[in-house]
Write an enzyme that holds these catalytic residues in place. Structure first.
Site, PDB file in Angstrom:
ATOM      1  N   LYS A  78       1.027  -1.274  -0.098  1.00 22.02           N
ATOM      2  CA  LYS A  78       0.146   0.128  -0.026  1.00 22.02           C
ATOM      3  C   LYS A  78       0.848   1.333   0.153  1.00 22.02           C
ATOM      4  O   LYS A  78       0.656   2.287  -0.674  1.00 22.02           O
ATOM      5  CB  LYS A  78      -1.019   0.098   1.247  1.00 22.02           C
ATOM      6  CG  LYS A  78      -2.081  -0.959   1.008  1.00 22.02           C
ATOM      7  CD  LYS A  78      -2.917  -1.173   2.407  1.00 22.02           C
ATOM      8  CE  LYS A  78      -3.997  -2.491   2.114  1.00 22.02           C
ATOM      9  NZ  LYS A  78      -4.575  -2.677   3.573  1.00 22.02           N
ATOM     10  N   ASP A  95     -10.952   3.355   4.261  1.00 23.98           N
ATOM     11  CA  ASP A  95     -11.245   1.730   4.073  1.00 23.98           C
ATOM     12  C   ASP A  95     -12.720   1.562   4.220  1.00 23.98           C
ATOM     13  O   ASP A  95     -13.190   0.468   3.863  1.00 23.98           O
ATOM     14  CB  ASP A  95     -10.639   1.047   5.406  1.00 23.98           C
ATOM     15  CG  ASP A  95      -9.553   0.018   4.747  1.00 23.98           C
ATOM     16  OD1 ASP A  95      -9.445  -0.208   3.569  1.00 23.98           O
ATOM     17  OD2 ASP A  95      -8.876  -0.626   5.597  1.00 23.98           O
ATOM     18  N   GLN A 131      -4.487  -1.241   9.861  1.00 18.90           N
ATOM     19  CA  GLN A 131      -4.168  -2.671   9.001  1.00 18.90           C
ATOM     20  C   GLN A 131      -4.795  -3.544   9.920  1.00 18.90           C
ATOM     21  O   GLN A 131      -4.436  -3.652  11.188  1.00 18.90           O
ATOM     22  CB  GLN A 131      -2.667  -2.697   8.731  1.00 18.90           C
ATOM     23  CG  GLN A 131      -2.486  -4.180   8.003  1.00 18.90           C
ATOM     24  CD  GLN A 131      -3.167  -4.283   6.679  1.00 18.90           C
ATOM     25  OE1 GLN A 131      -3.283  -3.311   6.121  1.00 18.90           O
ATOM     26  NE2 GLN A 131      -3.834  -5.163   6.314  1.00 18.90           N
TER      27      GLN A 131
END
Lengths: 287, 287
Positions: B52, B119, B96
């Site tokens: 990422k 997200d 994460q």
């Protein structure tokens, strides 16, 4: 023989149970309170709000009511919501929809604190439902689940068709059914072959606003049919389902009126009691 | 002939478009910034975060990174989120997952401001999706929609089966597909007859985490198959679909790897750019 699902009777039992609990909490000095807000002069809305207020009082809850004129401004409605949001004796706030055309409904709905959102229509409540978190669920879809439970219909693994994907019923209902382990298909105005969706289903819930949309060609023999539609016709109230034609085909069916309708008010009372109990919890167990 | 959906190539195009827009906004003095938070030493998570961060830098965005030890406390992670939430040069925050076992993930996720939730996993973002309001959508399901769009597959009126009802893919994807006018069936571990769900579908999206679950018996000839699964095996990466067996049956299929996977990172960049643009909007047009 098609069995009629007696929504009115099931709703009465639920309301009696709520009234018992309200009597208990009232004895400890806490009276659950529900505030209704009616803006304007829509006759149907006035009838609905009157029925809700009667149910609130019958359950022994505190009936708080605010009436605003049809020309009320966004700021005026917002101020009333804020007042009720801050009121310690109000545990639930219901803003009767639809609102007059000059008002922008979504930001007003979202002004209701999630803890007092007994209609379950705020963005915050929708998020809690989507993520499976504790929260207040919209009344009509919760009422549908209660009816299915009262009839002893196993949802885990059942094939359920939800016809109609509206904000008030179809969307939240699909999620409630999935949480219960049903395999769910959602059909709507763009669905090309409605029969292909409904015909294999063990349970068909119809909430489209299209009078008489569903007939015998749509239903598997023995299936359960829940009709959320309600239409005023010269021959009386009728639903989205051609109920007479399903007699002897459907296993069970909700009548209109007296099916899903009474459940909506019952679940409003359940939500208000729940909101009051969670409020009491927060007071005794500080976060 | 089964056509392979080239996710890696489609993702590359999207990333190139994002990089162009980033260059434009950077020229005006605004560099979109994305912060990644990695807690602990999970090797797979470290690989994902590294990928990422590489993509962030390649797009010309500001790469902000916070690393916390595996024994980090809830308070410590919360403090890092709060710091990034307040940082004006950070437009997106990615925590994460999974987090080490001592941490309670949902409240940490919900600490990310909805405007920086690239997200799309907070309760607030889930509510916005459920109500059809403007907001950031979860990356993998958005990536699936992008793939279908890139292939020119008409979703309005299409029958789509979503196999798997997980938080990250199935739940939000079902809603995105319904918003696009698809007739959607959601199947999951309690679904009794999976073939009955998938076999009539024009599009089958599989996100179950069960290796090789879907084979030729499940798929209508000519249907589009999207495989979200990814499993590390001695023979290499493989998905939830037995892709080789579908050759000549499926109309189109995503490969694993190189199908949905690359789209997730591409959509993370799209979301970050979107968040930065909305932020700029809010600064120029005060609410």
């Amino acid at each position: 023989m098609t069995r009629t699902i007696k929504g009115a009777e099931i709703a009465r039992h639920i309301r009696a149970r709520v009234a018992e609990r309200v009597a208990e909490t009232t004895a400890t000095g806490r009276v659950p309170g529900l505030a209704t807000i009616l803006v304007g002069d829509d006759p149907a809305s006035a009838v609905y709000v009157a029925a809700k207020r009667r149910a609130i009082r019958e359950a022994g809850m505190r009936d708080v009511h605010r009436r605003l004129p049809h020309h009320a401004t966004q700021t005026e409605v917002a101020a009333v919501i804020d007042e009720l949001a801050a009121a310690p004796d109000v545990h639930g706030i219901l803003l009767q929809l639809p609102l007059p055309a000059q008002l922008d409904a979504p930001p007003l709905i979202d002004r209701i604190p999630v803890t007092k959102d007994v209609d379950g229509l705020t963005t915050a409540s929708a998020g809690r439902l989507a993520r499976g978190e504790r929260g207040l669920r919209p009344c009509t879809p919760s009422g549908v689940i209660e009816l299915l439970d009262a009839e002893g219909i196993e949802l885990k693994g059942a094939c359920v068709a939800v016809v109609g994907w509206g904000e008030l019923v179809g969307r939240p209902l699909a999620q409630l059914l999935l949480r219960r382990g049903a395999t769910v298909t959602v059909a709507h105005e763009f669905t090309a072959d409605l029969t292909a969706v409904t015909r294999p289903a063990d349970v068909v819930v119809v909430a489209t606003g299209v009078r008489g949309l569903i007939g015998p060609e749509h239903i598997k023999p023995g299936a359960t049919v829940i009709d959320v539609g309600i239409h005023r016709t010269p021959e009386g109230l009728t639903g989205d389902v051609r109920a007479a034609e399903l007699d002897g085909i459907a296993g069970r069916i909700t009548p209109v009126p007296g099916g899903v309708g009474p459940m909506t008010i019952a679940m409003l009372l359940v939500n208000t009691l729940q909101a009051a109990e969670w409020e009491a919890e927060r007071e005794t167990v500080p976060a």
